[in-house]
Design a protein around this motif. Sequence first.
Motif: not given
Length: 172
Positions: A33-45
């Motif tokens: 998240e750009l507002l607080d630089f909190e990690l929201c998720d990890s997406i597998e590719v």
Amino acid sequence: GICVNGGYLYVASGNIADENNNYIYNNKIYKIELLDFELCDSIEVGPNPVQLISVDDNHIAVCCSGDYASDFGGTYLIDVNTNETQKLDETLYNIEAYNNHLYGYTNPYGTLKFYKYDINTLQKEEILSGWNHNSSPYGINIDPSNGDIYITTNGNYTSNGEDKFLFNNKTN
């Protein structure tokens, strides 16, 4: 690779080290998240994601290089609203987006092809079939004002590449 879409920063994690400092190919895209630089998720590719681009308000595309041995990578489309991924049927290198389409090229075993994917239908179309240059493509960009496609070459590592080739989007 890194890109911004909506209020999020997407960062590729292509390589990590294990406890013995051995190289391991990772397969994660981190959504921050750009507002607080909190990690929201990890997406597998696929393994070794190296390029990320924002395609439209709802999608990012990812080029994965694979492990250079048994896995030759892949191109993935991520729905930024659901974090769901879909692997395209071609592994594209150096992708670019324009007008709800994803552009790129593939060069497996010396068979160069350029493709354009419709993001909404995932239908692909081969484009620029008249490529007759001695050098391999090294980069692609699209003029956002008119859709013209620019391609740079690498000179096949034995000679200088050519500066650019221009393909008018309306006729090619």
